[in-house]
Design an enzyme around this catalytic site. Sequence first.
Site, PDB file in Angstrom:
ATOM      1  N   LYS A 253       0.744  -1.165   0.109  1.00 37.82           N
ATOM      2  CA  LYS A 253       0.022   0.022  -0.052  1.00 37.82           C
ATOM      3  C   LYS A 253       0.774   1.323  -0.054  1.00 37.82           C
ATOM      4  O   LYS A 253       2.025   1.156   0.497  1.00 37.82           O
ATOM      5  CB  LYS A 253      -0.901   0.000   1.139  1.00 37.82           C
ATOM      6  N   GLY A 286      -3.043 -10.823   7.450  1.00 41.37           N
ATOM      7  CA  GLY A 286      -2.255 -11.791   7.755  1.00 41.37           C
ATOM      8  C   GLY A 286      -2.045 -12.092   9.320  1.00 41.37           C
ATOM      9  O   GLY A 286      -1.123 -12.932   9.656  1.00 41.37           O
ATOM     10  N   HIS A 345      -7.163  -1.433   6.592  1.00 42.99           N
ATOM     11  CA  HIS A 345      -7.116  -2.475   7.643  1.00 42.99           C
ATOM     12  C   HIS A 345      -8.300  -2.452   8.174  1.00 42.99           C
ATOM     13  O   HIS A 345      -8.675  -3.696   8.187  1.00 42.99           O
ATOM     14  CB  HIS A 345      -5.825  -1.921   8.595  1.00 42.99           C
ATOM     15  N   LYS A 490     -17.628 -11.064  27.820  1.00 45.19           N
ATOM     16  CA  LYS A 490     -17.894 -10.616  28.947  1.00 45.19           C
ATOM     17  C   LYS A 490     -19.425 -11.299  29.187  1.00 45.19           C
ATOM     18  O   LYS A 490     -20.308 -11.047  28.473  1.00 45.19           O
ATOM     19  CB  LYS A 490     -18.106  -9.004  28.821  1.00 45.19           C
TER      20      LYS A 490
HETATM   21  N1  LIG Z   1       7.439   1.153   6.470  1.00 44.79           N
HETATM   22  C1  LIG Z   1       6.357   0.674   6.903  1.00 44.79           C
HETATM   23  O1  LIG Z   1       6.122   0.353   8.064  1.00 44.79           O
HETATM   24  C2  LIG Z   1       5.081   0.573   5.907  1.00 44.79           C
HETATM   25  C3  LIG Z   1       5.556   0.531   4.598  1.00 44.79           C
HETATM   26  N2  LIG Z   1       4.632   0.386   3.791  1.00 44.79           N
HETATM   27  C4  LIG Z   1       4.605   0.812   2.408  1.00 44.79           C
HETATM   28  O2  LIG Z   1       5.626  -0.026   1.916  1.00 44.79           O
HETATM   29  C5  LIG Z   1       6.476   0.657   0.663  1.00 44.79           C
HETATM   30  C6  LIG Z   1       7.956   0.680   1.385  1.00 44.79           C
HETATM   31  O3  LIG Z   1       7.993   1.448   2.479  1.00 44.79           O
HETATM   32  P1  LIG Z   1       9.183   2.047   3.196  1.00 44.79           P
HETATM   33  O4  LIG Z   1      10.475   0.957   3.177  1.00 44.79           O
HETATM   34  O5  LIG Z   1       8.991   2.615   4.550  1.00 44.79           O
HETATM   35  O6  LIG Z   1       9.980   2.797   2.099  1.00 44.79           O
HETATM   36  P2  LIG Z   1      11.084   3.999   2.097  1.00 44.79           P
HETATM   37  O7  LIG Z   1      10.754   5.199   2.148  1.00 44.79           O
HETATM   38  O8  LIG Z   1      12.240   3.296   3.071  1.00 44.79           O
HETATM   39  O9  LIG Z   1      11.452   3.600   0.534  1.00 44.79           O
HETATM   40  C7  LIG Z   1      11.928   2.329   0.258  1.00 44.79           C
HETATM   41  C8  LIG Z   1      13.004   2.536  -0.749  1.00 44.79           C
HETATM   42  O10 LIG Z   1      12.603   3.046  -1.751  1.00 44.79           O
HETATM   43  C9  LIG Z   1      13.755   3.974  -2.485  1.00 44.79           C
HETATM   44  N3  LIG Z   1      13.067   5.376  -2.600  1.00 44.79           N
HETATM   45  C10 LIG Z   1      12.634   6.048  -1.612  1.00 44.79           C
HETATM   46  N4  LIG Z   1      11.988   7.298  -2.096  1.00 44.79           N
HETATM   47  C11 LIG Z   1      12.066   7.034  -3.372  1.00 44.79           C
HETATM   48  C12 LIG Z   1      11.460   7.853  -4.418  1.00 44.79           C
HETATM   49  N5  LIG Z   1      11.010   9.179  -4.250  1.00 44.79           N
HETATM   50  N6  LIG Z   1      11.642   7.538  -5.492  1.00 44.79           N
HETATM   51  C13 LIG Z   1      12.204   6.359  -5.690  1.00 44.79           C
HETATM   52  N7  LIG Z   1      12.795   5.494  -4.926  1.00 44.79           N
HETATM   53  C14 LIG Z   1      12.638   5.776  -3.882  1.00 44.79           C
HETATM   54  C15 LIG Z   1      14.790   4.017  -1.571  1.00 44.79           C
HETATM   55  O11 LIG Z   1      15.681   3.105  -1.834  1.00 44.79           O
HETATM   56  P3  LIG Z   1      16.902   3.355  -3.001  1.00 44.79           P
HETATM   57  O12 LIG Z   1      17.223   4.944  -2.661  1.00 44.79           O
HETATM   58  O13 LIG Z   1      17.962   2.586  -2.589  1.00 44.79           O
HETATM   59  O14 LIG Z   1      16.538   3.110  -4.475  1.00 44.79           O
HETATM   60  C16 LIG Z   1      14.158   3.325  -0.450  1.00 44.79           C
HETATM   61  O15 LIG Z   1      14.973   2.623   0.360  1.00 44.79           O
HETATM   62  C17 LIG Z   1       5.726   1.830   0.843  1.00 44.79           C
HETATM   63  O16 LIG Z   1       4.992   1.996  -0.201  1.00 44.79           O
HETATM   64  C18 LIG Z   1       5.155   2.183   2.160  1.00 44.79           C
HETATM   65  O17 LIG Z   1       4.037   2.898   1.738  1.00 44.79           O
HETATM   66  C19 LIG Z   1       3.378  -0.151   4.122  1.00 44.79           C
HETATM   67  C20 LIG Z   1       3.201  -0.380   5.511  1.00 44.79           C
HETATM   68  C21 LIG Z   1       3.801   0.065   6.453  1.00 44.79           C
HETATM   69  O1  LIG Z   2       0.039   0.101   7.265  1.00 43.48           O
HETATM   70  C1  LIG Z   2       0.363   0.667   8.267  1.00 43.48           C
HETATM   71  O2  LIG Z   2       0.534  -0.093   9.531  1.00 43.48           O
HETATM   72  C2  LIG Z   2       1.160   0.287  10.672  1.00 43.48           C
HETATM   73  C3  LIG Z   2       0.665  -0.544  11.882  1.00 43.48           C
HETATM   74  O3  LIG Z   2       0.836  -1.769  11.677  1.00 43.48           O
HETATM   75  P1  LIG Z   2       1.084  -2.763  12.854  1.00 43.48           P
HETATM   76  O4  LIG Z   2       1.404  -4.258  12.312  1.00 43.48           O
HETATM   77  O5  LIG Z   2       2.440  -2.131  13.497  1.00 43.48           O
HETATM   78  O6  LIG Z   2       0.129  -2.726  13.700  1.00 43.48           O
HETATM   79  C4  LIG Z   2       0.979   1.705  10.861  1.00 43.48           C
HETATM   80  O7  LIG Z   2       1.841   2.110  12.074  1.00 43.48           O
HETATM   81  C5  LIG Z   2       1.385   2.415   9.649  1.00 43.48           C
HETATM   82  O8  LIG Z   2       1.004   3.807   9.896  1.00 43.48           O
HETATM   83  C6  LIG Z   2       0.548   2.125   8.438  1.00 43.48           C
HETATM   84  O9  LIG Z   2       0.991   2.642   7.338  1.00 43.48           O
END
Ligand SMILES: NC(=O)C1=CN([C@@H]2O[C@H](COP(=O)(O)OP(=O)(O)OC[C@H]3O[C@@H](n4cnc5c(N)ncnc54)[C@H](OP(=O)(O)O)[C@@H]3O)[C@@H](O)[C@H]2O)C=CC1
Ligand SMILES: O=C1O[C@H](COP(=O)(O)O)[C@@H](O)[C@H](O)[C@H]1O
Length: 599
Positions: A253, A286, A345, A490
């Site tokens: 997402k 999950g 969610h 409850k």
């Molecule tokens: N973090 C979390 O807890 C959650 C995240 N998500 C979703 O999962 C996905 C990944 O999340 P997360 O790991 O936090 O994201 P990050 O911001 O850490 O991005 C992941 C990687 O993508 C690359 N990146 C970052 N910004 C850009 C950009 N503007 N353009 C192209 N590449 C970019 C970078 O790698 P590099 O520069 O090495 O290419 C980075 O390490 C997202 O879609 C997020 O919404 C969903 C639920 C929870």
């Molecule tokens: O997708 C998301 O979930 C987390 C919460 O996940 P949890 O498994 O730790 O309950 C939330 O913190 C985040 O904002 C949202 O993008």
Amino acid sequence: MAKCLAKSTCPLSPANFSAKLSSRNKLLQKLSSSTTLDYLTVRKLQANSLNGCSLRAVPIQHGLASTTAVTPESTRKGSMPITIPTGPPLTPAEEAGQGVFINEGAESTVTITVVGASGDLAKKKIFPALFALYYEGCLPKHFTIYGYARSKMTDAELRNIISGKLTCRIDKSENCGDKTEEFLQRCFYHSGQYKSEDDFRELDKKLKEHETGRVANRLFYLSIPPNVFVDVARCASCSSSSANGWTRVIVEKPFGRDSESSAELTKGLKQYLSEEQIYRIDHYLGKELVENLSVLRFSNLVFEPLWSRQYIRNVQLIFSEDFGTEGRGGYFDNYGIIRDIMQNHLLQILALFAMETPVSLDGEDIRNEKVKVLRSMMPLQLENIVIGQYKSHVKGGVTYPGYTDDKTVPKNSLTPTFAAAALFIDNSRWDGVPFLMKAGKALHNRRTEIRVQFRHVPGNLYKKKFGTDLDRATNELVIRVQPDEAIYLKINNKIPGLGMRLDRSNLNLHYAARYSGEIPDAYERLLLDAIEGERRLFIRSDELDAAWSLFTPMLKELESKKVAPELYPYGSRGPVGAHYLAAKYNVRWGDTSADPQQQ
Ligand SMILES: NC(=O)C1=CN([C@@H]2O[C@H](COP(=O)(O)OP(=O)(O)OC[C@H]3O[C@@H](n4cnc5c(N)ncnc54)[C@H](OP(=O)(O)O)[C@@H]3O)[C@@H](O)[C@H]2O)C=CC1
Ligand SMILES: O=C1O[C@H](COP(=O)(O)O)[C@@H](O)[C@H](O)[C@H]1O
């Protein structure tokens, strides 16, 4: 993968085309019911170009590709595409008859490519979940893991980064060091751009070196920001999809931020991937207790007959976190809590809770029921929504920052970090029953739960014993998704003794007390399902459309009217408006009692 495998013209008339497909289908059906398949026959059938008519590809199960064929005619008329098996053209070796046999027992290999491997989610969740699966012996014998991102890194550097996050199950922890080392040796890294087919072609070469001629199945996990989802789908599909096995793509997402952007994303992905290849992940599906919801309801006679407006007064879906958006403000400000938690969610939980009994446990049957209930929901009215935003708060000498104190958030941001909503399902089972949702960041605790408040006992003999607050005496079923998983009911009971004093007690299934093993992380279950081609816990595109249709008009109204969120202190229970909203429907939030025993 239409763009990559499409053939140019289709000289057949639609009728001839259908006839040809139908005879191929029959033959393949016959073949697929046998466990041993003649490789060359299957491949010839798959590769047959159908006189140049276009073919949309391709999850291959046990060496048999099942897919959809689209004639220009069928597409134009908007009719349902016809399902046929297909595959890549025959190689010269295959033409020469040098086929091998594929059967159910044939050895295959799975490669999992984590795109965005340098990011937060990959490190925090995906690599640890893959390791847990390996540790539990759940990954196939032949597997390889690739990290892919733009950052420059060696294999050793990737291993070093992820090793810090890998943990063995506390209850099993044998051979932890050996297992960790074995796992790390199967992790590799490839640096490349997200838009470059050449870079993905290089990845493809590396993957082939590991696949060593086996049936090669490939799973791509898009752990990247949404603006590069479609580019990566294109590159993965065109330059590094499997030639003889399945190719699947897990998409994280956010799937858009409203109906239009979500539809655009779906359209973009479907240019390169069939719906069967797309695994839209909602990690809440999950979670152990969310999975258990259907078991609880459909396999216990004491619950299923009560599951309707006749016995249920209201249902509450509550999500709270005791930390703010620090570090993710940039992402969050564009989405807000309604899109971040409620639209996905909590709504997914609601759909599972409220759906009719599916025909079977098959993924499509379950998702059909979820779509039906989502489409039966009444449009969300602005007066049924309360929004809030946390502000700075000082407690015990510590200053907790407000939402807009984050440098990546505009000072005048109206983005909600808290929301409460009343939703209704317009069908005979749930007519008039309020489904209340509440989700917030920077609240007093971290908890996700489902609360089901039952109706009053008609003509209750003991009502005088309950005083004036009869609501307190109704049964409540609580499914605590996290933390400290539990399901408790409850009930009212008599306090032992000679008098007749009543008490409220919990019949409690407390997971930590009942089960000794660690509960797997949601990502483990979902990754395993994607590897096994089980789609039940992933979101289908029509589910997604229904979810956005419900929320989009209200979100647009909130934004166009610039509705200001009610401020609440960091660490509090959230805006008082949430209580007024509940009271409007004669509901009291079940999580508000100061006495933990009564929660
Ligand atoms: N973090 C979390 O807890 C959650 C995240 N998500 C979703 O999962 C996905 C990944 O999340 P997360 O790991 O936090 O994201 P990050 O911001 O850490 O991005 C992941 C990687 O993508 C690359 N990146 C970052 N910004 C850009 C950009 N503007 N353009 C192209 N590449 C970019 C970078 O790698 P590099 O520069 O090495 O290419 C980075 O390490 C997202 O879609 C997020 O919404 C969903 C639920 C929870
Ligand atoms: O997708 C998301 O979930 C987390 C919460 O996940 P949890 O498994 O730790 O309950 C939330 O913190 C985040 O904002 C949202 O993008």
